[in-house]
Design a protein around this motif. Structure first.
Motif, PDB file in Angstrom:
ATOM      1  N   MET A   1       0.848  -1.202   0.000  1.00 36.58           N
ATOM      2  CA  MET A   1       0.000   0.000   0.000  1.00 36.58           C
ATOM      3  C   MET A   1       0.881   1.249   0.000  1.00 36.58           C
ATOM      4  N   SER A   2       0.590   2.186  -0.885  1.00 37.26           N
ATOM      5  CA  SER A   2       1.365   3.429  -0.933  1.00 37.26           C
ATOM      6  C   SER A   2       0.873   4.388   0.137  1.00 37.26           C
ATOM      7  N   ASP A   3       1.681   5.441   0.352  1.00 35.34           N
ATOM      8  CA  ASP A   3       1.326   6.424   1.380  1.00 35.34           C
ATOM      9  C   ASP A   3       0.042   7.163   1.051  1.00 35.34           C
ATOM     10  N   THR A   4      -0.376   7.165  -0.217  1.00 36.33           N
ATOM     11  CA  THR A   4      -1.588   7.899  -0.598  1.00 36.33           C
ATOM     12  C   THR A   4      -2.839   7.032  -0.542  1.00 36.33           C
ATOM     13  N   GLU A   5      -2.692   5.698  -0.417  1.00 37.93           N
ATOM     14  CA  GLU A   5      -3.840   4.805  -0.365  1.00 37.93           C
ATOM     15  C   GLU A   5      -4.444   4.794   1.029  1.00 37.93           C
ATOM     16  N   ILE A   6      -5.760   4.681   1.056  1.00 44.89           N
ATOM     17  CA  ILE A   6      -6.484   4.644   2.325  1.00 44.89           C
ATOM     18  C   ILE A   6      -6.823   3.204   2.673  1.00 44.89           C
ATOM     19  N   GLU A   7      -6.489   2.790   3.859  1.00 43.54           N
ATOM     20  CA  GLU A   7      -6.833   1.456   4.356  1.00 43.54           C
ATOM     21  C   GLU A   7      -7.878   1.608   5.457  1.00 43.54           C
ATOM     22  N   ALA A  64      -9.563   4.528   9.682  1.00 41.48           N
ATOM     23  CA  ALA A  64      -8.901   4.768   8.399  1.00 41.48           C
ATOM     24  C   ALA A  64      -7.427   5.081   8.644  1.00 41.48           C
ATOM     25  N   ARG A  65      -6.572   4.412   7.858  1.00 40.44           N
ATOM     26  CA  ARG A  65      -5.141   4.685   7.956  1.00 40.44           C
ATOM     27  C   ARG A  65      -4.608   5.015   6.571  1.00 40.44           C
ATOM     28  N   ARG A  66      -3.623   5.899   6.554  1.00 39.81           N
ATOM     29  CA  ARG A  66      -2.907   6.223   5.327  1.00 39.81           C
ATOM     30  C   ARG A  66      -1.438   6.338   5.678  1.00 39.81           C
ATOM     31  N   GLY A  67      -0.615   5.563   4.998  1.00 40.10           N
ATOM     32  CA  GLY A  67       0.801   5.556   5.333  1.00 40.10           C
ATOM     33  C   GLY A  67       1.054   5.099   6.753  1.00 40.10           C
ATOM     34  N   ILE A 108     -11.187  10.502   2.580  1.00 45.59           N
ATOM     35  CA  ILE A 108     -11.236   9.610   3.741  1.00 45.59           C
ATOM     36  C   ILE A 108     -12.662   9.487   4.247  1.00 45.59           C
TER      37      ILE A 108
END
Length: 385
Positions: A1-7, A64-67, A108
């Protein structure tokens, strides 16, 4: 997952729940009008076995997490009591909820809302009412007017960006909830004074304070009147027995007999008015923490609160009297006693009444007669799944 993708991840345990709670403190830290709740209270709200709402609700929290960094949160929940209500009253079969939304940006927020909707859809829900955090008796609705001042106790405060973000996902207004403010240092208009004077001459009417020596009895009276009085209101969900006991225990430190009245007609309790000093005036500087010293400051304040604002969160009158002149008279009589006591005993200068549904003509008429002003509006949105 890249830093710009939202998990988006489900919140399963203590460490993640701490992260879920912390997000709101970080994202609202720069808002001078956001009142940080005590962290212990925030955790209790979310914990089964502590908050009895969980007894009749299915819930899931999402982060929600990003990076690798937490950048938002949301809750999704299905209240079994709400499902059992008549559909024409707003809730009913197939209606789920989400709430506790916090998000760094619109992307987000949309991802979190979509995740909550998926969770509800997978459990057979066909419609969403939101935000409701968590129960309609806690913090319902999104703040859309009144961002320029702090909320009073037990009222929510949301970032102004959330309104276009939510509406941009297809949600439409289902209901507005209003709070009304008034200057309580001034006497009420002459027409109200005449109505009060007439009631004081009526030997059938008794306005009495809550009896702290019989607190459980009187809180049971209040909640029973509330359940009956509000039972046909939009969005109504009844209290369980555990919720009645929980509410009575939680509110007791803020209850003052001279601010909480029961009206009796021919000896029968038929109406009540609950008023509480604005605890948020004290909490706003505590940053959500009781230790090391804030617990002592809070206990000292609770001995005899001195506040600017008194909030009237709840009032009710039995159905057979609703929309009658008697109902208005009882309300004005209770309000006047509480007004006088608020100014004389607590130094208060301002009152806030609400929330009040936008179609509650009786309460809006009382607010208008008292020459109040709307100071905050919250919106509950709906969307089909």
């Amino acid at each position: 997952m890249s830093d710009t993708e939202i998990e988006i991840v489900a919140v399963p345990g203590k460490a993640t729940l701490d992260e879920f709670i912390d997000v709101s403190y970080r994202l609202n830290a720069d808002d001078p009008n956001w009142v940080p709740p005590l962290r212990s209270e925030a955790r209790e709200l979310l914990t089964p076995g502590k908050n009895p709402f969980h007894d009749h609700a299915r819930l899931q929290y999402f982060l929600a997490r990003r990076g690798g960094r937490a950048v938002g949160r949301i809750s999704a929940h299905i209240d079994e009591f709400a499902l059992a209500q008549p559909p024409e009253q707003g809730m009913g079969p197939g209606t789920g909820n989400w709430g506790l939304l916090e998000a760094e940006d619109e992307g987000i927020a949309k991802a979190l809302i979509a995740k909550a909707e998926d969770w509800l859809r997978e459990r057979g829900m066909t419609r969403v009412l939101a935000p409701i955090s968590l129960s309609v008796w806690e913090e319902p609705g999104l703040l859309v007017q009144g961002h320029d001042h702090p909320p009073t106790v037990m009222m929510g405060h949301d970032r102004s960006q959330y309104q276009p973000w939510i509406e941009g996902t297809g949600y439409e207004k289902a209901k507005s909830l209003f709070t009304y403010e008034l200057d309580i240092t001034k006497k009420f208009p002459p027409i109200v004074q005449r109505i009060i004077a007439s009631g004081e001459r009526n030997e059938r009417i008794t306005i009495r304070p809550i009896d702290m020596a019989n607190y459980q009895r009187d809180t049971a009276i209040v909640i029973d009147i509330l359940n009956e009085a509000w039972s046909k209101n939009w969005g109504f969900v009844p209290f369980s027995e555990r919720e009645k006991a929980y509410a009575a225990k939680k509110q007791k430190p803020l209850i003052r007999p001279d601010l909480n009245m029961i009206a009796e007609l021919d000896g029968e309790p038929v109406a009540f008015m609950m008023t509480i000093p604005d605890l948020n005036e004290k909490l706003i500087g505590m940053r959500g923490k009781l230790f090391p010293f804030n617990w002592a400051k809070l206990l000292w304040w609770l001995r005899k609160p001195q506040v600017r604002t008194m909030r009237v969160p709840l009032m009710g009158v039995k159905k057979r009297l609703q929309n009658s002149r008697m109902a208005s008279q009882l309300a004005f009589m209770m309000i006047e006693q509480i007004r006088q006591n608020s100014v004389a005993n607590y130094g208060a200068t301002r009152g806030e009444i609400g929330w009040i549904l936008d179609d509650n003509k009786g309460m809006i008429a009382i607010a208008d007669t008292l020459q109040t002003q709307v100071n905050r509006e919250y919106v509950i949105y709906e969307r089909s799944l």
